[in-house]
Design a protein around this motif. Structure first.
Motif, mmCIF file in Angstrom:
data_model
loop_
_atom_site.group_PDB
_atom_site.id
_atom_site.type_symbol
_atom_site.label_atom_id
_atom_site.label_comp_id
_atom_site.label_asym_id
_atom_site.label_seq_id
_atom_site.Cartn_x
_atom_site.Cartn_y
_atom_site.Cartn_z
ATOM 1 N N ARG A 52 0.836 -1.197 0.000
ATOM 2 C CA ARG A 52 0.000 0.000 0.000
ATOM 3 C C ARG A 52 0.873 1.249 0.000
ATOM 4 N N ARG A 53 0.291 2.325 -0.496
ATOM 5 C CA ARG A 53 0.999 3.606 -0.554
ATOM 6 C C ARG A 53 0.578 4.484 0.625
ATOM 7 N N TRP A 54 1.408 5.508 0.881
ATOM 8 C CA TRP A 54 0.973 6.530 1.825
ATOM 9 C C TRP A 54 -0.371 7.080 1.356
ATOM 10 N N PRO A 55 -1.303 7.355 2.250
ATOM 11 C CA PRO A 55 -2.616 7.858 1.818
ATOM 12 C C PRO A 55 -2.529 9.080 0.912
ATOM 13 N N SER A 56 -1.663 10.029 1.243
ATOM 14 C CA SER A 56 -1.551 11.228 0.402
ATOM 15 C C SER A 56 -0.998 10.877 -0.974
ATOM 16 N N ASP A 57 -0.053 9.919 -1.041
ATOM 17 C CA ASP A 57 0.495 9.502 -2.337
ATOM 18 C C ASP A 57 -0.555 8.775 -3.167
ATOM 19 N N LEU A 58 -1.354 7.930 -2.508
ATOM 20 C CA LEU A 58 -2.389 7.206 -3.238
ATOM 21 C C LEU A 58 -3.406 8.169 -3.838
ATOM 22 N N LYS A 59 -3.800 9.170 -3.077
ATOM 23 C CA LYS A 59 -4.755 10.149 -3.591
ATOM 24 C C LYS A 59 -4.153 10.913 -4.771
ATOM 25 N N ARG A 60 -2.890 11.320 -4.642
ATOM 26 C CA ARG A 60 -2.226 12.026 -5.743
ATOM 27 C C ARG A 60 -2.066 11.123 -6.959
ATOM 28 N N TYR A 61 -1.774 9.838 -6.695
ATOM 29 C CA TYR A 61 -1.578 8.891 -7.794
ATOM 30 C C TYR A 61 -2.865 8.685 -8.584
ATOM 31 N N LEU A 62 -3.968 8.565 -7.900
ATOM 32 C CA LEU A 62 -5.237 8.370 -8.600
ATOM 33 C C LEU A 62 -5.597 9.594 -9.434
ATOM 34 N N ILE A 63 -5.336 10.779 -8.904
ATOM 35 C CA ILE A 63 -5.591 11.993 -9.676
ATOM 36 C C ILE A 63 -4.642 12.059 -10.871
ATOM 37 N N TRP A 64 -3.378 11.729 -10.629
ATOM 38 C CA TRP A 64 -2.384 11.727 -11.708
ATOM 39 C C TRP A 64 -2.770 10.748 -12.820
ATOM 40 N N THR A 65 -3.238 9.556 -12.457
ATOM 41 C CA THR A 65 -3.607 8.589 -13.488
ATOM 42 C C THR A 65 -4.758 9.115 -14.339
ATOM 43 N N ARG A 66 -5.723 9.773 -13.699
ATOM 44 C CA ARG A 66 -6.845 10.322 -14.459
ATOM 45 C C ARG A 66 -6.360 11.394 -15.434
ATOM 46 N N GLU A 67 -5.516 12.300 -14.944
ATOM 47 C CA GLU A 67 -5.037 13.390 -15.795
ATOM 48 C C GLU A 67 -4.123 12.873 -16.906
ATOM 49 N N THR A 68 -3.319 11.867 -16.587
ATOM 50 C CA THR A 68 -2.398 11.314 -17.585
ATOM 51 C C THR A 68 -3.150 10.548 -18.657
ATOM 52 N N LYS A 69 -4.172 9.807 -18.254
ATOM 53 C CA LYS A 69 -4.999 9.113 -19.247
ATOM 54 C C LYS A 69 -5.704 10.108 -20.166
ATOM 55 N N ALA A 70 -6.125 11.240 -19.612
ATOM 56 C CA ALA A 70 -6.780 12.255 -20.438
ATOM 57 C C ALA A 70 -5.814 12.841 -21.458
ATOM 58 N N ALA A 71 -4.537 12.968 -21.078
ATOM 59 C CA ALA A 71 -3.547 13.573 -21.965
ATOM 60 C C ALA A 71 -2.948 12.584 -22.952
ATOM 61 N N TYR A 72 -2.764 11.324 -22.537
ATOM 62 C CA TYR A 72 -2.035 10.351 -23.354
ATOM 63 C C TYR A 72 -2.891 9.174 -23.817
ATOM 64 N N GLY A 73 -4.112 9.104 -23.367
ATOM 65 C CA GLY A 73 -4.968 7.981 -23.732
ATOM 66 C C GLY A 73 -4.872 6.834 -22.755
ATOM 67 N N THR A 74 -3.644 6.421 -22.438
ATOM 68 C CA THR A 74 -3.414 5.346 -21.468
ATOM 69 C C THR A 74 -2.139 5.656 -20.692
ATOM 70 N N ILE A 75 -2.031 5.051 -19.521
ATOM 71 C CA ILE A 75 -0.797 5.168 -18.746
ATOM 72 C C ILE A 75 0.355 4.515 -19.501
ATOM 73 N N THR A 76 0.058 3.432 -20.202
ATOM 74 C CA THR A 76 1.086 2.746 -20.976
ATOM 75 C C THR A 76 1.696 3.671 -22.022
ATOM 76 N N ASN A 77 0.854 4.448 -22.708
ATOM 77 C CA ASN A 77 1.384 5.398 -23.692
ATOM 78 C C ASN A 77 2.331 6.392 -23.039
ATOM 79 N N TYR A 78 1.928 6.894 -21.885
ATOM 80 C CA TYR A 78 2.786 7.842 -21.177
ATOM 81 C C TYR A 78 4.129 7.205 -20.831
ATOM 82 N N ILE A 79 4.097 6.002 -20.258
ATOM 83 C CA ILE A 79 5.337 5.334 -19.858
ATOM 84 C C ILE A 79 6.240 5.128 -21.066
ATOM 85 N N CYS A 80 5.668 4.676 -22.176
ATOM 86 C CA CYS A 80 6.462 4.428 -23.394
ATOM 87 C C CYS A 80 7.162 5.693 -23.860
#
Length: 220
Positions: A52-80
């Motif tokens: 498990r992650r620190w609660p604050s990190d988990l909350k930031r991570y979930l927001i980050w995944t949403r914003e990154t998916k909106a920008a790149y389509g998928t997290i995989t695209n971003y990582i690549c």
């Protein structure tokens, strides 16, 4: 900002465990970081849902995944494109994830077919522990029913960890109980389609970390 307002009703990029949901209702002050002993026990019993992650990190991570998916389509695209700088081959079966030109189809045989990076969103661990990830252009053979590694794949990883991480620390005089690894099964993976192995090390000097990661820094 309330995390529920920020996250909305969208599904995350990975399956939340019960412990994740508990963490979302917590503050960091109520969180007990995972120790090396905790991690050894979790990996030994393959209870990876307990990571498990620190609660604050988990909350930031979930927001980050949403914003990154909106920008790149998928997290995989971003990582690549942004972290690995790998160009996928034209898609043949998109549901299987990206494929890449490889120097050798056997995992780890050619250093150009993998990259070692810090985990940008590590689990909530004590400060002596560092979390890195080995990203693969190749794939491991797994049990298709559950996504667990087959014995030959597990041995490939064991050999790589021994050669790359443990042997390097032995040259410094002491590698005892300073390296562990695991691979999440498919349902727990937040980046699906690019195979990767998680490496946990403790009390490793920065110069050695720079050797392994090529001096790259984490995102967060």
């Amino acid at each position: 900002m309330d995390h529920q307002d920020s996250l909305g009703e969208e599904l995350p990029a990975f399956d939340l465990t019960d412990k994740d949901r508990e963490n979302l209702a917590r503050n960091d002050e109520d969180f007990e970081p995972l120790t090396w002993g905790n991690l050894k026990a979790i990996i030994a019993r393959n209870d990876l849902e307990s990571l498990r992650r620190w609660p604050s990190d988990l909350k930031r991570y979930l927001i980050w995944t949403r914003e990154t998916k909106a920008a790149y389509g998928t997290i995989t695209n971003y990582i690549c494109h942004e972290r690995l700088h790998w160009q996928p081959l034209p898609e043949i079966a998109p549901y299987e994830g990206p494929s890449f030109h490889v120097q050798d189809p056997i995992p780890f045989r050619d250093a150009r077919d993998y990259k070692i990076l810090y985990n940008d969103w590590p689990y909530g661990m004590t400060t002596d522990i560092t979390h890195i990830v080995v990203w693969m252009k190749t794939s491991f053979d797994v049990d298709p029913a559950v996504g667990e590694l087959l014995p030959k794949s597990r041995q490939l990883i064991e050999d790589f960890v021994q050669h790359t991480f443990i042997a390097r620390l032995q040259r410094e005089g002491n590698a005892g109980d300073r390296v562990m690894w695991f691979r999440n099964w498919t349902g727990l993976q937040s980046v699906r389609g690019i195979d990767h192995v998680h490496i946990l090390v403790r009390n490793v000097p920065q110069e050695i970390m720079d050797e392994w990661t090529g001096g790259r820094t984490p995102l967060s």
